[in-house]
Design a protein around this motif. Structure first.
Motif, short mmCIF file in Angstrom:
data_model
loop_
_atom_site.label_atom_id
_atom_site.label_comp_id
_atom_site.label_asym_id
_atom_site.label_seq_id
_atom_site.Cartn_x
_atom_site.Cartn_y
_atom_site.Cartn_z
N GLU A 218 1.71 9.30 -5.99
CA GLU A 218 2.14 10.65 -5.69
C GLU A 218 3.29 11.10 -6.56
O GLU A 218 3.43 12.28 -6.89
CB GLU A 218 2.55 10.74 -4.22
N ARG B 215 1.03 3.95 -3.07
CA ARG B 215 0.73 5.35 -2.77
C ARG B 215 1.89 6.24 -3.22
O ARG B 215 1.67 7.33 -3.78
CB ARG B 215 0.48 5.52 -1.28
N ARG C 85 0.83 -1.21 0.00
CA ARG C 85 0.00 0.00 0.00
C ARG C 85 0.86 1.26 0.00
O ARG C 85 0.58 2.21 -0.74
CB ARG C 85 -0.91 -0.02 1.22
#
Length: 311
Positions: A310, A306, A302
């Motif tokens: 980003e 992420r 995760r």
């Protein structure tokens, strides 16, 4: 303004199409079953049986008789300090071996991706640790680490250093010594994976970075790492699982000693099941290990996904 109407298909054509779809489904199921059956029999069924045994007082005896005990095994396990100490050692082992494998394999992959002489032979030699059985590797490293006649101590003595070190019997050195063996064994598969990824990176990216004035380290940061990030995430996740579930290598090297300093959780579970014969209790340990590893991997993946979004 003209309108068009959908012409209904003839009933025979509808039946023919539905018949073809059913035939394709049956064909797909027939093609999948040969590979699905071994997974169900050898993986899913033992997993279900193991989870069921975790709620019983099963023992490894000739005529087993066991009863349902609910969560008693898990309550007992929660207060077992030796198991949680082995879990801590297992995390140290898995994280250390995984990270060191990645660093060493990256360096070796970059070297093998360059223009070396006898490149094919070099790549074959790099795969030797991967091709050797874990038991053979463990016996070989036992000889290397031997405090009396091991070549490692002989080299240390030749340069004026202490030459009587008991690498696998020392409380402080046993775990680092075993970690080195784990890195050596698992590095080839990571190297091959990273090398395949390096060969897919377009050379134009390196040329453009060089034109912009980027040096070797800068090109590695801005081109190599971003290009290999998906591969690094996947191979690191798999290596962590494999390393955390390691058994045979450490068992042959130290059997969990000295004093439990290399007692990995899988080794602890094995001894509880086949030495103490507490199958139900050992199954509860296995369930806890699976849940914790899955949770750790979920958090890791995760965070990686992420970071990619980003970035």
């Amino acid at each position: 303004m003209s309108t068009t109407r959908a012409v209904p298909l003839p009933l025979e054509r509808v039946r023919r199409v539905s018949g073809l779809e059913r035939a394709r489904r049956r064909e797909a199921i027939a093609l999948v079953m040969p590979s699905l059956l071994p997974i169900l029999v050898l993986s899913v069924a033992p997993l279900v049986m193991g989870v069921a045994l975790a709620f019983t007082d099963a023992r490894l005896v000739r005529n087993p008789e066991y009863a349902f005990v609910g969560i008693d095994n898990f309550v007992r396990l929660a207060g077992n300090g030796f198991f949680w100490e082995s879990f801590r050692i297992g995390l140290i082992w898995a994280v250390s071996v995984t990270l060191l494998q990645l660093v060493a394999a990256m360096g070796l992959a970059l070297l093998l991706n360059s223009d070396l002489r006898m490149q094919g032979l070099t790549r074959v030699l790099a795969l030797i640790p991967w091709a050797m059985p874990p038991v053979v590797v463990a016996i070989m490293w036992q000889m290397i680490y031997s405090p009396n006649a091991g070549p490692l101590n002989a080299v240390l003595g030749a340069v004026g250093l202490p030459d009587d070190i008991n690498w696998l019997g020392n409380f402080s050195l046993a775990l680092p010594a075993v970690i080195i063996v784990g890195v050596w064994v698992g590095m080839p598969q990571t190297t091959v994976t990273l090398l395949a990824g390096l060969q897919q990176v377009p050379s134009e990216l390196y040329e453009a970075a060089a034109v912009d004035g980027a040096g070797s380290w800068r090109r590695f940061q801005t081109v190599t790492i971003p290009s290999l990030r998906p591969i690094i995430v996947s191979i690191t996740s798999l290596n962590f699982i494999w390393n955390f579930n390691s058994f045979s290598l450490v068992y042959v090297l130290t059997e969990g000693g000295p004093g439990g300093r290399t007692m990995l959780p899988m080794l602890f579970t094995y001894l509880e099941a086949f030495k103490n014969r507490n199958i139900g209790y050992a199954a509860a340990m296995g369930v806890v290990l699976v849940l914790v590893v899955v949770a750790l991997l979920a958090l890791f993946l995760r965070s990686q996904f992420r970071a990619e979004k980003e970035g």
